[in-house]
Motif scaffolding. Structure first.
Motif, PDB file in Angstrom:
ATOM      1  N   GLU A   1       0.831  -1.211   0.000  1.00 60.31           N
ATOM      2  CA  GLU A   1       0.000   0.000   0.000  1.00 60.31           C
ATOM      3  C   GLU A   1       0.859   1.253   0.000  1.00 60.31           C
ATOM      4  OE1 GLU A   1      -2.711  -0.161   3.238  1.00 60.31           O
ATOM      5  OE2 GLU A   1      -3.733  -1.975   2.518  1.00 60.31           O
ATOM      6  N   ASP A   2       1.910   1.252   0.833  1.00 58.91           N
ATOM      7  CA  ASP A   2       2.802   2.418   0.877  1.00 58.91           C
ATOM      8  C   ASP A   2       3.478   2.654  -0.469  1.00 58.91           C
ATOM      9  OD1 ASP A   2       2.172   2.831   3.507  1.00 58.91           O
ATOM     10  OD2 ASP A   2       3.986   1.872   4.313  1.00 58.91           O
ATOM     11  N   LEU A   3       3.955   1.560  -1.079  1.00 60.39           N
ATOM     12  CA  LEU A   3       4.646   1.685  -2.355  1.00 60.39           C
ATOM     13  C   LEU A   3       3.697   2.186  -3.438  1.00 60.39           C
ATOM     14  CD1 LEU A   3       7.217   1.316  -4.006  1.00 60.39           C
ATOM     15  CD2 LEU A   3       6.593  -1.081  -4.332  1.00 60.39           C
ATOM     16  N   ALA A   4       2.472   1.634  -3.487  1.00 64.03           N
ATOM     17  CA  ALA A   4       1.490   2.064  -4.487  1.00 64.03           C
ATOM     18  C   ALA A   4       1.153   3.539  -4.315  1.00 64.03           C
ATOM     19  CB  ALA A   4       0.223   1.212  -4.380  1.00 64.03           C
ATOM     20  N   ARG A   5       1.036   3.974  -3.056  1.00 69.63           N
ATOM     21  CA  ARG A   5       0.713   5.381  -2.787  1.00 69.63           C
ATOM     22  C   ARG A   5       1.836   6.304  -3.259  1.00 69.63           C
ATOM     23  NH1 ARG A   5      -1.161   4.482   1.771  1.00 69.63           N
ATOM     24  NH2 ARG A   5       0.767   4.689   2.979  1.00 69.63           N
ATOM     25  N   GLN A   6       3.071   5.906  -2.979  1.00 64.60           N
ATOM     26  CA  GLN A   6       4.207   6.726  -3.397  1.00 64.60           C
ATOM     27  C   GLN A   6       4.385   6.730  -4.917  1.00 64.60           C
ATOM     28  OE1 GLN A   6       5.929   8.809  -1.543  1.00 64.60           O
ATOM     29  NE2 GLN A   6       4.650   8.226   0.212  1.00 64.60           N
ATOM     30  N   LEU A   7       4.144   5.569  -5.548  1.00 63.29           N
ATOM     31  CA  LEU A   7       4.216   5.510  -7.006  1.00 63.29           C
ATOM     32  C   LEU A   7       3.151   6.399  -7.642  1.00 63.29           C
ATOM     33  CD1 LEU A   7       4.890   1.714  -7.631  1.00 63.29           C
ATOM     34  CD2 LEU A   7       6.460   3.602  -8.105  1.00 63.29           C
ATOM     35  N   GLN A   8       1.948   6.411  -7.044  1.00 62.35           N
ATOM     36  CA  GLN A   8       0.890   7.263  -7.563  1.00 62.35           C
ATOM     37  C   GLN A   8       1.269   8.736  -7.429  1.00 62.35           C
ATOM     38  OE1 GLN A   8      -2.946   6.337  -5.984  1.00 62.35           O
ATOM     39  NE2 GLN A   8      -4.009   7.938  -7.127  1.00 62.35           N
ATOM     40  N   ALA A   9       1.884   9.091  -6.286  1.00 58.25           N
ATOM     41  CA  ALA A   9       2.329  10.468  -6.086  1.00 58.25           C
ATOM     42  C   ALA A   9       3.411  10.834  -7.092  1.00 58.25           C
ATOM     43  CB  ALA A   9       2.840  10.649  -4.653  1.00 58.25           C
ATOM     44  N   HIS A  10       4.338   9.885  -7.322  1.00 57.09           N
ATOM     45  CA  HIS A  10       5.403  10.118  -8.303  1.00 57.09           C
ATOM     46  C   HIS A  10       4.821  10.295  -9.703  1.00 57.09           C
ATOM     47  CE1 HIS A  10       9.301   9.784 -10.237  1.00 57.09           C
ATOM     48  NE2 HIS A  10       8.867   8.779 -10.975  1.00 57.09           N
ATOM     49  N   GLN A  11       3.830   9.459 -10.045  1.00 57.63           N
ATOM     50  CA  GLN A  11       3.179   9.568 -11.342  1.00 57.63           C
ATOM     51  C   GLN A  11       2.498  10.929 -11.489  1.00 57.63           C
ATOM     52  OE1 GLN A  11       3.111   7.632 -13.899  1.00 57.63           O
ATOM     53  NE2 GLN A  11       1.238   7.971 -15.064  1.00 57.63           N
ATOM     54  N   SER A  12       1.864  11.407 -10.422  1.00 63.27           N
ATOM     55  CA  SER A  12       1.172  12.696 -10.476  1.00 63.27           C
ATOM     56  C   SER A  12       2.151  13.850 -10.641  1.00 63.27           C
ATOM     57  CB  SER A  12       0.342  12.899  -9.203  1.00 63.27           C
ATOM     58  OG  SER A  12      -0.662  11.918  -9.109  1.00 63.27           O
ATOM     59  N   ARG A  13       3.344  13.701 -10.052  1.00 59.62           N
ATOM     60  CA  ARG A  13       4.347  14.757 -10.207  1.00 59.62           C
ATOM     61  C   ARG A  13       4.876  14.799 -11.638  1.00 59.62           C
ATOM     62  NH1 ARG A  13       6.017  12.867  -5.098  1.00 59.62           N
ATOM     63  NH2 ARG A  13       7.683  11.622  -6.041  1.00 59.62           N
ATOM     64  N   ILE A  14       5.120  13.617 -12.202  1.00 57.84           N
ATOM     65  CA  ILE A  14       5.641  13.569 -13.575  1.00 57.84           C
ATOM     66  C   ILE A  14       4.554  13.952 -14.575  1.00 57.84           C
ATOM     67  CG2 ILE A  14       6.668  12.096 -15.343  1.00 57.84           C
ATOM     68  CD1 ILE A  14       7.796  10.376 -13.140  1.00 57.84           C
ATOM     69  N   PHE A  15       3.382  13.346 -14.412  1.00 55.28           N
ATOM     70  CA  PHE A  15       2.260  13.613 -15.298  1.00 55.28           C
ATOM     71  C   PHE A  15       1.028  13.912 -14.444  1.00 55.28           C
ATOM     72  CE2 PHE A  15       4.896  10.441 -17.560  1.00 55.28           C
ATOM     73  CZ  PHE A  15       5.324  11.254 -18.593  1.00 55.28           C
ATOM     74  N   PRO A  16       0.720  15.197 -14.200  1.00 60.93           N
ATOM     75  CA  PRO A  16      -0.455  15.555 -13.422  1.00 60.93           C
ATOM     76  C   PRO A  16      -1.719  14.946 -14.023  1.00 60.93           C
ATOM     77  CG  PRO A  16       0.924  17.475 -13.818  1.00 60.93           C
ATOM     78  CD  PRO A  16       1.483  16.362 -14.644  1.00 60.93           C
ATOM     79  N   PRO A  17      -2.805  14.809 -13.219  1.00 63.10           N
ATOM     80  CA  PRO A  17      -4.017  14.132 -13.696  1.00 63.10           C
ATOM     81  C   PRO A  17      -4.575  14.705 -14.992  1.00 63.10           C
ATOM     82  CG  PRO A  17      -4.122  14.469 -11.330  1.00 63.10           C
ATOM     83  CD  PRO A  17      -2.886  15.167 -11.805  1.00 63.10           C
ATOM     84  N   THR A  18      -4.390  16.011 -15.221  1.00 66.44           N
ATOM     85  CA  THR A  18      -4.929  16.627 -16.434  1.00 66.44           C
ATOM     86  C   THR A  18      -3.953  16.530 -17.608  1.00 66.44           C
ATOM     87  OG1 THR A  18      -4.060  18.753 -15.691  1.00 66.44           O
ATOM     88  CG2 THR A  18      -6.357  18.242 -15.132  1.00 66.44           C
ATOM     89  N   ALA A  19      -2.734  16.054 -17.343  1.00 61.51           N
ATOM     90  CA  ALA A  19      -1.706  16.021 -18.399  1.00 61.51           C
ATOM     91  C   ALA A  19      -1.841  14.757 -19.233  1.00 61.51           C
ATOM     92  CB  ALA A  19      -0.321  16.086 -17.785  1.00 61.51           C
ATOM     93  N   GLN A  20      -1.363  14.840 -20.460  1.00 63.78           N
ATOM     94  CA  GLN A  20      -1.314  13.678 -21.337  1.00 63.78           C
ATOM     95  C   GLN A  20       0.077  13.589 -21.947  1.00 63.78           C
ATOM     96  OE1 GLN A  20      -4.463  13.945 -24.207  1.00 63.78           O
ATOM     97  NE2 GLN A  20      -5.993  13.151 -22.785  1.00 63.78           N
ATOM     98  N   LYS A  21       0.560  12.356 -22.111  1.00 66.96           N
ATOM     99  CA  LYS A  21       1.869  12.188 -22.722  1.00 66.96           C
ATOM    100  C   LYS A  21       1.814  12.643 -24.177  1.00 66.96           C
ATOM    101  CE  LYS A  21       4.881   9.134 -21.942  1.00 66.96           C
ATOM    102  NZ  LYS A  21       5.675   7.894 -21.911  1.00 66.96           N
ATOM    103  N   THR A  22       2.884  13.243 -24.607  1.00 65.51           N
ATOM    104  CA  THR A  22       3.001  13.667 -25.998  1.00 65.51           C
ATOM    105  C   THR A  22       4.349  13.206 -26.527  1.00 65.51           C
ATOM    106  OG1 THR A  22       3.961  15.790 -25.333  1.00 65.51           O
ATOM    107  CG2 THR A  22       1.564  15.718 -25.665  1.00 65.51           C
ATOM    108  N   ILE A  23       4.501  13.299 -27.803  1.00 63.87           N
ATOM    109  CA  ILE A  23       5.772  12.949 -28.412  1.00 63.87           C
ATOM    110  C   ILE A  23       6.402  14.237 -28.936  1.00 63.87           C
ATOM    111  CG2 ILE A  23       4.857  12.432 -30.709  1.00 63.87           C
ATOM    112  CD1 ILE A  23       6.823   9.969 -30.631  1.00 63.87           C
ATOM    113  N   ARG A  24       7.687  14.347 -28.810  1.00 65.74           N
ATOM    114  CA  ARG A  24       8.372  15.601 -29.123  1.00 65.74           C
ATOM    115  C   ARG A  24       8.355  15.891 -30.625  1.00 65.74           C
ATOM    116  NH1 ARG A  24      13.412  14.610 -31.332  1.00 65.74           N
ATOM    117  NH2 ARG A  24      14.337  12.564 -30.909  1.00 65.74           N
ATOM    118  N   LEU A  25       8.767  17.116 -30.971  1.00 65.24           N
ATOM    119  CA  LEU A  25       8.938  17.494 -32.369  1.00 65.24           C
ATOM    120  C   LEU A  25      10.279  16.987 -32.877  1.00 65.24           C
ATOM    121  CD1 LEU A  25       7.661  21.193 -32.147  1.00 65.24           C
ATOM    122  CD2 LEU A  25       6.364  19.157 -32.841  1.00 65.24           C
TER     123      LEU A  25
END
Length: 399
Positions: free
Chosen positions: A23-47
């Motif tokens: 549970e602790d690891l999943a919570r921290q991974l979710q926080a890390h994911q939110s920092r890298i890609f916030p909930p409103t963000a979407q991955k894109t590919i560069r130019l």
């Protein structure tokens, strides 16, 4: 409690400790994911630079400059440079084919008589860069203009995370390939679980731990002699339903030889085995090949398909200045000959550092690395993926 010998810890306490850590690891991974890609963000590919864009399209950079001078392609940046999006690449491909005098050359979709290519990428041992290979190959082929479906068959679901689908957050029940190959009335049509990605031409079927259910359910079905389709043909049957939509399917197989892997082997038209050139890894691969041969014999006797257009070994995480690795790569070539790909995938900090933020080398900002580091890694990937593309084209009979 943490300092006790694990053998002395009561089972219930150990279980609760593991559950708490999970549970602790999943919570921290979710926080890390939110920092890298916030909930409103979407991955894109560069130019892409003009040189990169020309390579992906398959023309000389000078010809690309000529096309742009005629009023096509993107507008210049404020600094006067032109950078190309993946959509720009597609538009330019269609423009070139529309102006051509022969059959489509730059939009590289399958033609009449060319069968769907299904590549199973596998190894019995973890750490062989199987998922890294799958991700970069799938994205490379999509950028080159092929319609690609990537399927994550690994319950650890690293490929899904690379393409923006966090297995514990974004993938619900019956949304992996298990939903389309499971037994019983809850089975879904494969079109219901295919997802688009931020790369045009590239779709994905994500994975998560649910895939293990196929490993658990299949023995029960075999024991009960239920009148279901045999396990080894289920993936192939699913893919037949969407065959016309794709040119290439990439199957990222789990690092064990179970029912999923065998089904992937029977669905495949080609096999790519990744191997790290170290003695322990090659010894492990020897066991993997023996076991695979024995199991395929059983599948053949039960009516399964085990004929392939090609099978190749790919040397991964290769360090050219490492003497023992060079010896091991040479040892493999002396045994397997041209079934070992001519090019190796180099070990690179650029690839590993990009993976920390769940990006491929085609996505990460090249300014984060020294030019030499990035260019060496990209050249290695391009040579490997180009060699595999040539195998596909040869299978189709293209010049």
């Amino acid at each position: 409690m943490l300092d006790q010998n694990p053998a002395d810890v009561p089972a219930t306490t150990l279980r609760s400790l593991i559950a708490s850590d999970a549970e602790d690891l999943a919570r921290q991974l979710q926080a890390h994911q939110s920092r890298i890609f916030p909930p409103t963000a979407q991955k894109t590919i560069r130019l892409f630079t003009p040189a990169e864009a020309a390579d992906f399209i398959g023309i000389h950079e000078g010809y690309l400059r000529q096309i742009v001078a005629d009023g096509h392609g993107p507008a210049p940046q404020p600094n006067g440079r032109r950078l190309y999006s993946v959509n720009d690449l597609e538009e330019l491909r269609r423009l070139l084919d529309a102006n051509g005098k022969s059959a489509a050359k730059y939009v590289r979709h399958r033609r009449d008589g060319e069968k769907l290519q299904i590549i199973s990428i596998m190894n019995f041992k973890g750490g062989s860069a199987k998922t890294t290979t799958s991700a970069h190959l799938a994205q490379y082929l999509a950028l080159r203009g092929y319609r690609v479906l990537a399927i994550d068959l690994d319950p650890q679901a690293s490929l899904s995370a690379m393409f923006g689908h966090q297995p514990e957050l974004d993938v619900d029940q019956n949304e992996t390939l298990y939903g389309a190959i499971r037994y019983g009335s809850d089975r879904r049509h494969i079109t219901e679980i295919v997802r688009a990605t931020y790369t045009p031409n590239l779709h994905i079927i994500p994975g998560n731990l649910e895939l293990m259910e196929f490993e658990h359910e299949t023995p029960k079905v075999l024991a009960d002699k239920r009148p279901d389709t045999m396990f080894f043909s289920r993936i192939g049957e699913c893919l037949a339903d969407i065959e016309s939509a794709y040119d290439v399917v990439i199957l990222d197989c789990p690092p064990q030889l179970g029912f999923l892997s065998l089904s992937a082997l029977c669905a495949a038209t080609a096999i790519l085995i990744t191997v790290h050139p170290q003695m322990l890894d090659v010894m492990s691969m020897s066991q993997f090949l023996h076991m695979t041969s024995d199991l395929l014999a059983v599948v053949e006797n039960a009516g399964g398909k085990t004929e392939y257009d090609w099978m190749r070994y790919l040397v991964t995480r290769f360090e050219p200045n490492d003497g023992p690795q060079n010896q091991m790569a040479g040892f493999m070539r002396s045994i397997f000959g041209n079934r070992v790909l001519e090019n190796e995938m180099l070990k690179s900090t650029a690839i590993s550092d990009a993976g920390l933020t769940k990006q491929t080398l085609y996505e990460v900002d090249r300014s984060l690395f020294t030019r030499g580091t990035y260019d060496r890694a990209l050249e290695s990937l391009t040579l490997v993926n180009g060699e595999i593309e040539e195998l596909l084209r040869r299978t189709w009979g293209r010049k």
